[in-house]
Structures are given as C-alpha cells and as structure tokens.
Enzyme design. Structure first.
Site, PDB file in Angstrom:
ATOM      1  CG  HIS A 166     -45.045  86.938  82.625  1.00  0.00           C
ATOM      2  ND1 HIS A 166     -43.857  87.587  82.814  1.00  0.00           N
ATOM      3  CD2 HIS A 166     -45.931  87.600  83.400  1.00  0.00           C
ATOM      4  CE1 HIS A 166     -44.016  88.601  83.654  1.00  0.00           C
ATOM      5  NE2 HIS A 166     -45.267  88.622  84.038  1.00  0.00           N
ATOM      6  N   GLY A 217     -41.308  82.671  87.172  1.00  0.00           N
ATOM      7  CA  GLY A 217     -40.863  84.024  87.525  1.00  0.00           C
ATOM      8  C   GLY A 217     -42.022  84.811  88.103  1.00  0.00           C
ATOM      9  CG  HIS A 218     -46.225  86.948  87.619  1.00  0.00           C
ATOM     10  ND1 HIS A 218     -47.192  86.469  88.477  1.00  0.00           N
ATOM     11  CD2 HIS A 218     -46.506  88.262  87.452  1.00  0.00           C
ATOM     12  CE1 HIS A 218     -48.014  87.451  88.812  1.00  0.00           C
ATOM     13  NE2 HIS A 218     -47.619  88.561  88.213  1.00  0.00           N
ATOM     14  CG  HIS A 290     -44.411  91.877  91.304  1.00  0.00           C
ATOM     15  ND1 HIS A 290     -45.627  91.224  91.235  1.00  0.00           N
ATOM     16  CD2 HIS A 290     -44.466  92.852  90.362  1.00  0.00           C
ATOM     17  CE1 HIS A 290     -46.377  91.782  90.290  1.00  0.00           C
ATOM     18  NE2 HIS A 290     -45.694  92.771  89.751  1.00  0.00           N
ATOM     19  CD  GLU A 342     -46.133  96.334  88.533  1.00  0.00           C
ATOM     20  OE1 GLU A 342     -45.888  95.139  88.288  1.00  0.00           O
ATOM     21  OE2 GLU A 342     -47.011  96.970  87.941  1.00  0.00           O
ATOM     22  CD  GLU A 358     -50.778  95.403  90.034  1.00  0.00           C
ATOM     23  OE1 GLU A 358     -49.561  95.451  90.303  1.00  0.00           O
ATOM     24  OE2 GLU A 358     -51.260  94.687  89.134  1.00  0.00           O
ATOM     25  CB  CYS A 360     -53.389  92.518  90.484  1.00  0.00           C
ATOM     26  SG  CYS A 360     -54.082  92.630  88.850  1.00  0.00           S
ATOM     27  CB  CYS A 438     -52.770  92.689  85.315  1.00  0.00           C
ATOM     28  SG  CYS A 438     -52.128  94.211  86.016  1.00  0.00           S
ATOM     29  CB  CYS A 439     -56.155  95.912  87.684  1.00  0.00           C
ATOM     30  SG  CYS A 439     -54.479  96.157  88.289  1.00  0.00           S
TER      31      CYS A 439
HETATM   32  O1  FUB Z   1     -46.774  90.727  85.133  1.00  0.00           O
HETATM   33  C1  FUB Z   1     -48.161  90.426  85.059  1.00  0.00           C
HETATM   34  C2  FUB Z   1     -48.947  91.452  85.824  1.00  0.00           C
HETATM   35  O2  FUB Z   1     -48.733  92.740  85.263  1.00  0.00           O
HETATM   36  C3  FUB Z   1     -48.572  91.603  87.275  1.00  0.00           C
HETATM   37  O3  FUB Z   1     -49.204  90.733  88.122  1.00  0.00           O
HETATM   38  C4  FUB Z   1     -48.949  93.017  87.526  1.00  0.00           C
HETATM   39  O4  FUB Z   1     -48.372  93.523  88.693  1.00  0.00           O
HETATM   40  C5  FUB Z   1     -48.512  93.712  86.279  1.00  0.00           C
HETATM   41  O5  FUB Z   1     -47.158  93.991  86.323  1.00  0.00           O
HETATM   42 ZN    ZN Z   2     -53.032  94.480  88.130  1.00  0.00          ZN
END
Ligand code: FUB
Ligand code: ZN
Length: 671
Positions: A166, A217-218, A290, A342, A358, A360, A438-439
C-alpha cells in the site's frame, strides 16, 4: 454542445439544500471531530488508529536519520512486518502500529477538512489541520518519500512489496488530501510534500532501464496523480498515472517478480484478478477482484482517457462500467458480492444476506461514474452515481453521524450475523469505528464534496447531475452567472433554478439539467430559451437575465422493480424504489419473519406518509400485502397450499435502516 466537463470549484457553490446540508453538517460537526480524536487514539473503546502517533515517531526518526552517517541511514528501528496490536496502550514501544496504510486515516481526514472549509470556514479547525500537517511533513524523508510504515521500519525495503504494502495507496490518499486542503485554503505546505513524494515515485517508476516496472497493489494513485496534474499543470504526474495504468496486467507479471511462484501456487486466478492485473487494462471487459481497488482503477483510467483522448482506454472504461451496472451491481448501487477478497463475484451473483457491498466500493463507483460523466455527459452515468450515493453511501452512516456500516447487506437476520460465521462480516447495526477505518472517512470526504458530483462545467455549460440545492456560480470570460437552485425532489419532485446574478448583456451560456431514470415524464418551463434534450440532459441555452427562472417538474412515481432472471437470489421477489431512493422493510415496522411477507405489486395502492426516523424526516410507503401463516413445527411435511392473512407492509428508505435498534431487514420481498 460539448460532452466533456470538469467538477465545479467547490468555492463557487454554497449548498443550502436541507437534505444535503444536513448530511454535510453531520460530517462537519460529528464525523470530522470524531475522526480527529480517532486518529489521535483518544476514543475510548474504539480500536486505536495510531496514525498521528506513527507520523510523530516517523518525524523523530527522520530528524535522527539526518544526524546519522550514510551507513546507518537505512535501518534504525527493528523491522516488524507482522503488526500486532499492543496489549498495553500506556506503554507503547517506539514502533509502527496499526494497518500498513494507517497514514491514510490522516489523509482522508484532511481531505474532508478541506472540503468542509470551503462550505464552512472554521479557523479553529484550520489551525488544528495546520498543526497536523506540520507533524506529517516532519516525517518526510529528504528524498521526498513519505510512508511511515517504511520510514519507521526499514527504508531499504521500500517498494519491494507493491502488491500488498500500500505505499502507492498512501501516496494517492496523501495527494487527494493535499489537493483538497490547498484548494480550500491556498496553503501549499502539504501539497508540496505530496508533490515531493510523487516526484520521488516518478523518479523510481517508469519504462526506463533501472526503474521499477511496477504498479500499485491497491489503486488510487492513478486518479490522485491526475488531480495533482490538474492542480499543478505538471505533465509528469499525468505521465506517471498513465504509466501505472498501461503497465498493469502486462507480462511478465510484475507481482511475479516480487513474489516468485506465489501466484502459480494459488492457481493464478485469485491473485491477478484480485488486483485487476490478469490482462492489460485495455483488454478488460469484466469487473473483477477487490471491488474498491477495481473502481479506483477504473476512475483513474477514465481520467487518463479523457485527458489524453485515448479511445481504447475509453472503450475499456465503457465496457467495465456496463459490466458492473448490467451484471454486478445491487439495486442499492452497492458492488462487491463476496466478502472473500472484498470482491466482485461472477456475473449476476448478488446474494442479499451475504453481500459485502462495502461502503468504500459504492463511493468508488460514484467516483467512476462522475469521471464517465466528465468524459461524456450521458445521464445513464449520473443515474448510477445517484443510486450508489443515495442508497449505499448514505446507508454507510447513521442518521446521527455517530456510527457506520462497512458492509451494506440487502437482507439481514441479526441471529445469523451473530451465529453464522459465513455472515460474520455483516453487522445488523452500525459500528462506532473500525480498526481498518477505510469507510467512515471515505464517507466524510465524499459527502463534504457532494457539490463536485452534483455539478460539473465546461467552458460554456453548467451541468446539474444531481439535484442539490444551493447557490452555484458559473464563470464565463465576460463575467459570472449565479444560479439559486431549489432542488426539492423529496416533496415536490422539482428543480427550480433562478438567475440571481446575470453575466454582462450578450453573454450566452447553457445550463444542462439531468432528467433522471426514475421519472417517466417531466415538464420544463424555461421562458423563451432554446432547449434540447441530449443523452438525458435538457440543455437550456440563452442570455440569462436576473430573476429569470427555469423549472423542471419530474413525474415521480413508485416503481415496483424486479431483477433479471439470471439473479437467482431475487427470483420471485420485488423491490420498491421512489425517486432516487430504494426502499426496504424492517422488523421494527413489520414484525419478525420478514421472509413470510409478500407485497401487492399494484403501485397505485401505495400510500405515502411523512414520518420521522431517529429524528429525521423521511417518506414511508405503505403497501397492502400478505403474511403467510406459520405452518406446524415439523421440519418437513407433505405439501399443502399456504394460508395467508392480510398485511400492511411499511417501507422506509434503505439509507435509514438500522437507526432504531437491531432487527430484521429486507430490500427484496416476495410478491
Ligand atoms: O486496503 C485498504 C482498504 O481497506 C480497502 O480499500 C478496503 O476494502 C479495506 O480492505
Ligand atoms: Zn471501506
């Protein structure tokens, strides 16, 4: 008539819409202060964030590193890759705590603060934010690197695990937060720090020999770098974003270089698909992996496609958007059918009780839809944006702004949530905060910038995609036109815009107002101005004079909805929607065993009533229906026709569910 547009400058909008103003005030008064306490680990009973603590420690390390000789610069604290929560909060060691991406708790907070300040100046909050920025910037390395996990643990290992660690996600959120704060306050300290981090990443990644041929990765850096490009005009940020997009999914797979043999052992599919790296993005036609990562990537792709005019990238965005909307989206605008990873599940697999959906991910869908709209003002994108926003995103936050959903199911039986491990991810009531928070901060940043989703503009045209009331200024080279927008879609289902400040005589402009998918017909009054319906927008053109009024009245009717036959979960069931809102039934109004209820599908029998849910006004809908009588206790018995009694079903908007305690809930109901 041009299709492309950019989000309106938030400083040119003042929201006074009772509904949205209410949501924004919750974020300002409840969420932002709470979040500040949370990122400083001062909320009793909540899992600590450690975000500011990590920045402070990283700041000390950065200062110390400057004093050390080159030999000792890299590792000065022990590496601890597997984080564990401390047992004793009073005696914490000097080490990194929390999730790898904990820095983003701060970044999302500062982003929400920035947006909130554009609507509600608050010197006290700004002072707190400036102090926090000082702490964050002190942690930055001399080369621009800024991720506390590696600064604290081991700088020699940066960018060695892009797949899981990340760092580029932290860069993305930092950029987004810094841009928002800069645009709101004009202060560029954090923006400069974000640029320096981005510059460093630019120096390390790219096609050239000796650079890292990898990608996040994200995802999120892709769209964040575009924002940085737009605010700075520096092409290298756009180039870097495009590089990340182009590189993803190429062979040999970058993540194989990082983790030799691992994907093969996992059978290939989960890993690459999870990261949307299974094939190059221009060949992708199904949303996989994801869900948050996916829609963040697609948002970045749409940005880059628009700015570079890349037709094959645009096509990929359209295909992915269509796949989501036609095969993978809940009626509530939620996405991500499975908690395993997820992630998106296969086409039409949309379980209601096991849903992940989710918050997010719905927010990411709003981002993606707005970017598709910027590329091409077609109301079908705005319809999806509205669906996700008014249903799943709003459901993510309690009506008092004090608790949140991470997962947004469409059917809940609390007993199953408590006792069935397969449904452990589904909570029957909102939680105060999350270790992986995160949300809630994502809701805060979206809600406080809702104007940028409601309004976009091109040189000539002001687009109204969502009906959010307030004062909106459209600037033309000759002067500005100010519109007072009264968007009463709740009660009167109409939008009235009044020109309260006209541009100099002779300035021609266009206001384009979306016709929503939930109305079958509408009436438009716009004096003698020319108007034309194009891709779901009424374009009203002319020289607008002070006091002139444009009004659109939508025919809002209750819709009884059904799902495609391929969605086995919803077979034989219907869901109700009214305007932008999807409705649900709750145990509180309808008693237990909601699965025994069925609803009459004659929409003309609906009765609409004003009600108050947890102190908030809402419209509830009463429909006739039946309740199947409970049969005798045998688990199995020979079939005999069911007996029914008349029932009165009470529906409430989905976003208001679980605000009156724990109980069953359902969106899809027997008919
Ligand atoms: O990995 C960062 C955040 O945490 C993701 O966007 C969410 O889905 C949660 O896993
Ligand atoms: Zn979230």
């Amino acid at each position: 008539m041009t299709g492309e547009s950019r989000p309106i400058d938030l400083k040119n909008v003042k929201i006074n819409d009772p509904f949205w103003k209410g949501e924004m005030e919750l974020v300002r008064k409840e969420v932002i202060p709470y979040q500040w306490e949370a990122i400083n680990d001062r909320v009793e009973g909540a899992e600590p964030s450690f975000a500011m603590r990590n920045f402070k420690l990283a700041g000390r390390i950065t200062a110390k590193r400057r004093e050390l000789s080159d030999d000792y610069r890299e590792v000065i604290w022990p590496v601890d890759i597997f984080q564990t929560l401390p047992k004793d909060m009073d005696h914490l060691e000097d080490r990194f705590y929390g999730f790898l991406f904990q820095d983003t708790d701060f970044s999302k907070w500062i982003e929400a603060v920035g947006y909130s300040l554009t609507q509600h100046p608050d010197p006290e909050l700004e002072k707190t934010a400036d102090e926090a920025i000082d702490i964050v910037c002190a942690a930055q390395q001399d080369n621009g690197y800024l991720d506390t996990y590696y600064i604290i643990n081991d700088m020699s290992r940066i960018f060695t695990n892009l797949r899981d660690h990340h760092e580029l996600y932290c860069l993305g959120h930092l950029v987004e937060g810094a841009v928002a704060y800069y645009l709101a306050t004009g202060k560029d300290k954090l923006l400069n720090a974000a640029k320096r981090f981005a510059d460093y990443v630019y120096s390390r990644f790219g096609k050239e020999e000796g650079k890292i041929h990898g990608y996040p990765g994200h995802e999120i850096a892709e769209m964040a770098l575009v924002r940085l490009y737009e605010v700075s005009g520096d092409e290298k940020y756009l180039e870097l974003s495009r590089y990340f997009i182009d590189e993803r999914g190429t062979r040999p797979y970058y993540f194989d270089k990082e983790h030799p043999g691992e994907e093969e052992k996992r059978g290939g599919k989960p890993g690459y698909h999870y990261h949307q790296a299974h094939v190059p993005v221009r060949q992708q036609d199904e949303a996989v992996g994801h869900a948050v990562r996916a829609v963040y990537l697609y948002s970045g792709m749409a940005d880059v496609a628009r700015l570079t005019g890349d037709e094959s990238l645009k096509q990929a965005c359209r295909r992915l958007f269509d796949n989501i909307v036609n095969k993978k989206m809940y009626i509530t605008g939620g996405i991500g059918g499975t908690n395993i990873g997820e992630a998106f599940s296969f086409n039409y697999d949309l379980p209601n009780d096991l849903a992940y959906s989710e918050t997010c991910a719905a927010i990411g869908l709003v981002f993606f839809a707005r970017r598709m709209l910027q590329m091409d003002a077609d109301s079908r994108y705005a319809d999806v944006m509205e669906r996700a926003l008014y249903n799943t995103v709003l459901s993510g936050m309690a009506l008092d702004g004090k608790s949140f959903f991470y997962v947004n199911p469409l059917e809940v039986n609390p007993k199953a949530c408590h006792e069935d491990a397969r449904k452990a991810h589904v909570k029957p009531v909102r939680q105060k905060w999350f270790g992986c928070a995160c949300c809630p901060p994502n809701i805060a940043r979206l809600v406080s910038s809702v104007a940028a989703y409601a309004y976009t503009e091109s040189e000539d045209t002001l687009f109204m995609h969502l009906y959010v009331g307030g004062t909106v200024k459209k600037e033309y080279p000759e002067g500005s036109v100010v519109w007072e927008v009264d968007a009463d879609i709740m009660d009167k289902s109409r939008v009235r815009v009044v020109c309260s400040e006209a541009a100099p005589e002779g300035t021609e402009g266009t206001i384009a107002i979306r016709i929503p998918d939930w109305c079958d017909s509408y009436t438009l009054s716009c004096k003698d101005h020319a108007h034309e319906l194009h891709k779901g927008y009424e374009y009203i053109r002319g020289t607008f004079r002070k006091g002139e009024e444009i009004e659109l009245v939508f025919d809002k009717k209750l819709k009884i909805m059904q799902a495609a036959s391929a969605v086995s979960e919803d077979h034989g069931k219907v869901a109700l929607s009214y305007g932008p809102f999807v409705y649900c039934i709750e145990e509180k109004d309808n008693g237990k065993d909601l699965h025994l209820l069925s609803v009459d599908t004659d929409a003309s029998k609906a009765v609409f009533e004003k009600t108050v849910i947890a102190g908030n006004e809402a419209t509830r809908i009463i429909m006739p229906g039946k309740r199947e009588k409970i049969r005798d206790g045998a688990l199995y018995s020979e079939y005999r026709a069911a007996e029914y009694e008349d029932a009165k079903l009470i529906f409430i908007p989905y976003y208001t569910w679980a605000n009156r305690g724990e109980g069953e809930m359902r969106v899809w109901i027997g008919r």
